[in-house]
Design a protein around this motif. Structure first.
Motif, PDB file in Angstrom:
ATOM      1  N   GLY A   6      -5.743  28.376  47.802  1.00  0.00           N
ATOM      2  CA  GLY A   6      -6.274  28.465  49.105  1.00  0.00           C
ATOM      3  C   GLY A   6      -5.824  27.334  49.844  1.00  0.00           C
ATOM      4  N   ARG A   7      -5.768  26.188  49.141  1.00  0.00           N
ATOM      5  CA  ARG A   7      -5.568  25.023  49.814  1.00  0.00           C
ATOM      6  C   ARG A   7      -4.116  24.735  50.243  1.00  0.00           C
ATOM      7  NH1 ARG A   7      -9.434  20.329  47.004  1.00  0.00           N
ATOM      8  NH2 ARG A   7     -11.179  21.610  47.135  1.00  0.00           N
ATOM      9  N   CYS A   8      -3.226  25.040  49.278  1.00  0.00           N
ATOM     10  CA  CYS A   8      -1.746  24.698  49.355  1.00  0.00           C
ATOM     11  C   CYS A   8      -0.978  26.071  49.825  1.00  0.00           C
ATOM     12  CB  CYS A   8      -1.292  24.002  48.242  1.00  0.00           C
ATOM     13  SG  CYS A   8      -1.307  24.937  46.824  1.00  0.00           S
ATOM     14  N   GLY A   9      -1.468  27.125  49.810  1.00  0.00           N
ATOM     15  CA  GLY A   9      -0.743  28.298  49.754  1.00  0.00           C
ATOM     16  C   GLY A   9      -0.093  28.647  48.657  1.00  0.00           C
ATOM     17  N   HIS A  10       0.814  29.901  48.781  1.00  0.00           N
ATOM     18  CA  HIS A  10       1.653  30.451  47.633  1.00  0.00           C
ATOM     19  C   HIS A  10       2.877  30.698  47.927  1.00  0.00           C
ATOM     20  CE1 HIS A  10       0.994  34.222  49.009  1.00  0.00           C
ATOM     21  NE2 HIS A  10      -0.479  33.969  49.043  1.00  0.00           N
ATOM     22  N   ASP A  11       3.516  30.252  49.160  1.00  0.00           N
ATOM     23  CA  ASP A  11       4.913  30.514  49.658  1.00  0.00           C
ATOM     24  C   ASP A  11       5.790  29.452  49.533  1.00  0.00           C
ATOM     25  OD1 ASP A  11       3.583  28.604  51.369  1.00  0.00           O
ATOM     26  OD2 ASP A  11       3.920  29.741  53.384  1.00  0.00           O
ATOM     27  N   HIS A  12       5.840  28.549  48.275  1.00  0.00           N
ATOM     28  CA  HIS A  12       6.554  27.495  47.893  1.00  0.00           C
ATOM     29  C   HIS A  12       7.954  28.476  47.386  1.00  0.00           C
ATOM     30  CE1 HIS A  12       3.647  24.932  48.674  1.00  0.00           C
ATOM     31  NE2 HIS A  12       2.829  25.565  47.950  1.00  0.00           N
ATOM     32  N   GLY A  13       8.981  27.909  47.933  1.00  0.00           N
ATOM     33  CA  GLY A  13      10.451  28.363  47.496  1.00  0.00           C
ATOM     34  C   GLY A  13      10.783  28.194  46.002  1.00  0.00           C
ATOM     35  N   SER A  14      10.250  27.004  45.364  1.00  0.00           N
ATOM     36  CA  SER A  14      10.371  26.664  44.121  1.00  0.00           C
ATOM     37  C   SER A  14       9.422  26.001  43.406  1.00  0.00           C
ATOM     38  CB  SER A  14      11.757  25.813  44.009  1.00  0.00           C
ATOM     39  OG  SER A  14      11.225  24.215  44.602  1.00  0.00           O
ATOM     40  N   VAL A  15       9.431  25.754  42.333  1.00  0.00           N
ATOM     41  CA  VAL A  15       8.450  25.279  41.264  1.00  0.00           C
ATOM     42  C   VAL A  15       8.310  23.767  41.952  1.00  0.00           C
ATOM     43  CG1 VAL A  15       7.560  24.391  38.970  1.00  0.00           C
ATOM     44  CG2 VAL A  15       8.743  26.403  39.294  1.00  0.00           C
ATOM     45  N   SER A  16       9.406  22.867  42.025  1.00  0.00           N
ATOM     46  CA  SER A  16       9.340  21.751  42.380  1.00  0.00           C
ATOM     47  C   SER A  16       8.724  21.654  43.914  1.00  0.00           C
ATOM     48  CB  SER A  16      10.511  20.969  42.640  1.00  0.00           C
ATOM     49  OG  SER A  16      11.739  21.668  43.456  1.00  0.00           O
ATOM     50  N   GLU A  17       8.870  22.258  44.676  1.00  0.00           N
ATOM     51  CA  GLU A  17       8.253  22.503  45.967  1.00  0.00           C
ATOM     52  C   GLU A  17       6.546  22.690  45.676  1.00  0.00           C
ATOM     53  OE1 GLU A  17       9.456  25.389  48.768  1.00  0.00           O
ATOM     54  OE2 GLU A  17      11.640  24.569  48.865  1.00  0.00           O
ATOM     55  N   ALA A  18       6.203  23.421  44.821  1.00  0.00           N
ATOM     56  CA  ALA A  18       4.615  23.482  44.547  1.00  0.00           C
ATOM     57  C   ALA A  18       4.240  22.516  43.914  1.00  0.00           C
ATOM     58  CB  ALA A  18       4.536  24.738  43.654  1.00  0.00           C
ATOM     59  N   ILE A  19       5.120  21.753  42.980  1.00  0.00           N
ATOM     60  CA  ILE A  19       4.482  20.540  42.426  1.00  0.00           C
ATOM     61  C   ILE A  19       4.518  19.233  43.529  1.00  0.00           C
ATOM     62  CG2 ILE A  19       5.257  18.618  40.947  1.00  0.00           C
ATOM     63  CD1 ILE A  19       6.487  20.880  39.084  1.00  0.00           C
ATOM     64  N   ALA A  20       5.195  19.488  44.415  1.00  0.00           N
ATOM     65  CA  ALA A  20       5.036  18.338  45.599  1.00  0.00           C
ATOM     66  C   ALA A  20       3.945  18.633  46.278  1.00  0.00           C
ATOM     67  CB  ALA A  20       6.484  18.208  46.399  1.00  0.00           C
ATOM     68  N   ALA A  21       3.467  19.904  46.786  1.00  0.00           N
ATOM     69  CA  ALA A  21       2.441  20.339  47.281  1.00  0.00           C
ATOM     70  C   ALA A  21       1.082  19.728  46.776  1.00  0.00           C
ATOM     71  CB  ALA A  21       2.478  21.496  47.767  1.00  0.00           C
ATOM     72  N   VAL A  22       0.928  20.102  45.484  1.00  0.00           N
ATOM     73  CA  VAL A  22      -0.096  19.609  44.862  1.00  0.00           C
ATOM     74  C   VAL A  22      -0.349  18.060  44.685  1.00  0.00           C
ATOM     75  CG1 VAL A  22      -1.362  19.668  42.510  1.00  0.00           C
ATOM     76  CG2 VAL A  22      -0.437  21.709  43.470  1.00  0.00           C
ATOM     77  N   ALA A  23       0.909  17.621  44.503  1.00  0.00           N
ATOM     78  CA  ALA A  23       0.973  16.022  44.474  1.00  0.00           C
ATOM     79  C   ALA A  23       0.252  15.440  45.868  1.00  0.00           C
ATOM     80  CB  ALA A  23       2.460  15.321  44.279  1.00  0.00           C
ATOM     81  N   ALA A  24       0.748  16.011  46.723  1.00  0.00           N
ATOM     82  CA  ALA A  24       0.337  15.388  48.020  1.00  0.00           C
ATOM     83  C   ALA A  24      -0.977  15.672  48.341  1.00  0.00           C
ATOM     84  CB  ALA A  24       1.065  16.089  49.052  1.00  0.00           C
ATOM     85  N   MET A  25      -1.726  16.838  47.591  1.00  0.00           N
ATOM     86  CA  MET A  25      -3.096  16.839  47.990  1.00  0.00           C
ATOM     87  C   MET A  25      -3.979  16.014  46.913  1.00  0.00           C
ATOM     88  SD  MET A  25      -3.700  21.074  48.320  1.00  0.00           S
ATOM     89  CE  MET A  25      -3.147  21.497  46.456  1.00  0.00           C
ATOM     90  N   LYS A  26      -3.431  15.602  45.848  1.00  0.00           N
ATOM     91  CA  LYS A  26      -4.206  14.743  44.937  1.00  0.00           C
ATOM     92  C   LYS A  26      -4.802  13.575  45.470  1.00  0.00           C
ATOM     93  CE  LYS A  26      -1.182  14.516  41.386  1.00  0.00           C
ATOM     94  NZ  LYS A  26      -0.676  14.242  40.045  1.00  0.00           N
ATOM     95  N   ARG A  27      -3.970  12.867  46.488  1.00  0.00           N
ATOM     96  CA  ARG A  27      -4.726  11.692  47.217  1.00  0.00           C
ATOM     97  C   ARG A  27      -6.214  11.960  47.652  1.00  0.00           C
ATOM     98  NH1 ARG A  27       0.846  10.039  49.691  1.00  0.00           N
ATOM     99  NH2 ARG A  27       1.341  11.959  49.247  1.00  0.00           N
ATOM    100  N   ASP A  28      -6.441  13.148  48.042  1.00  0.00           N
ATOM    101  CA  ASP A  28      -7.877  13.659  48.762  1.00  0.00           C
ATOM    102  C   ASP A  28      -8.707  14.277  47.658  1.00  0.00           C
ATOM    103  OD1 ASP A  28      -6.752  12.795  51.102  1.00  0.00           O
ATOM    104  OD2 ASP A  28      -5.786  14.611  51.526  1.00  0.00           O
ATOM    105  N   PHE A  29      -8.563  14.399  46.412  1.00  0.00           N
ATOM    106  CA  PHE A  29      -9.112  14.751  45.289  1.00  0.00           C
ATOM    107  C   PHE A  29     -10.403  13.730  45.152  1.00  0.00           C
ATOM    108  CE2 PHE A  29      -6.173  17.480  42.643  1.00  0.00           C
ATOM    109  CZ  PHE A  29      -5.923  18.310  43.714  1.00  0.00           C
ATOM    110  N   THR A  30     -11.712  14.123  45.166  1.00  0.00           N
ATOM    111  CA  THR A  30     -12.841  13.358  44.677  1.00  0.00           C
ATOM    112  C   THR A  30     -13.391  13.844  43.283  1.00  0.00           C
ATOM    113  OG1 THR A  30     -14.413  14.802  45.853  1.00  0.00           O
ATOM    114  CG2 THR A  30     -13.484  12.995  47.154  1.00  0.00           C
ATOM    115  N   VAL A  31     -14.218  13.082  42.649  1.00  0.00           N
ATOM    116  CA  VAL A  31     -14.741  13.322  41.454  1.00  0.00           C
ATOM    117  C   VAL A  31     -15.459  14.586  41.801  1.00  0.00           C
ATOM    118  CG1 VAL A  31     -16.475  12.912  39.744  1.00  0.00           C
ATOM    119  CG2 VAL A  31     -14.765  11.163  40.536  1.00  0.00           C
TER     120      VAL A  31
END
Length: 149
Positions: A71-96
């Motif tokens: 729900g946060r990053c969507g599912h419209d990424h064109g490739s696995v590497s794009e999906a990995i990059a989207a999650v990597a960008a979100m990790k900065r905002d992860f809290t415990v």
């Protein structure tokens, strides 16, 4: 085998894969302590009425620190590497607390459906540090009553 062992709980008239006839299952300290045609004890009883009793499910590969992100990053990424990059960008905002809450949702669903063991992976990197590990460690502690994490 009849036992006067002090059980915490007895399941009566259970069918197992190893018995043609219903058996009693005695539980002590959260573990199966005896299986026999008739167990004698003053422990509380649950009559399972001839239903099949099986071991819990085991989830051998999950990433609880990255659960419930669609729900946060969507599912419209064109490739696995794009999906990995989207999650990597979100990790900065992860809290415990965030990782814990998302992981707890998955664990609670798993418990309801019979999962008793789960092997999770946790990423530790400069973006998230040890926040994911701290959350998973807390989940392990808080859900130990129902799940080996």
């Amino acid at each position: 085998m009849t036992s006067k062992t002090a059980f915490d709980l007895i399941f009566r008239r259970a069918v197992t894969t190893g018995s043609a006839d219903p058996v009693d299952i005695g539980v002590s300290a959260g573990r199966i302590a005896a299986i026999a045609p008739r167990l004698e004890s003053r422990a509380p009883e649950i009559d399972v009425d001839g239903r099949l009793v099986l071991p819990g499910f085991v989830d051998t590969h999950i990433h609880l620190d990255k659960a419930c992100l669609l729900g946060r990053c969507g599912h419209d990424h064109g490739s696995v590497s794009e999906a990995i990059a989207a999650v990597a960008a979100m990790k900065r905002d992860f809290t415990v607390e965030d990782v814990y809450a998302r992981g707890a949702r998955v664990i609670e669903r798993a418990i309801v459906h019979g999962t008793t063991r789960m092997r999770t992976h946790v990423e530790i990197d400069p973006r998230i540090g040890l926040r994911g590990f701290a959350a998973i460690k807390a989940l392990k502690r808080d859900y130990a009553w129902a799940l080996d994490l």
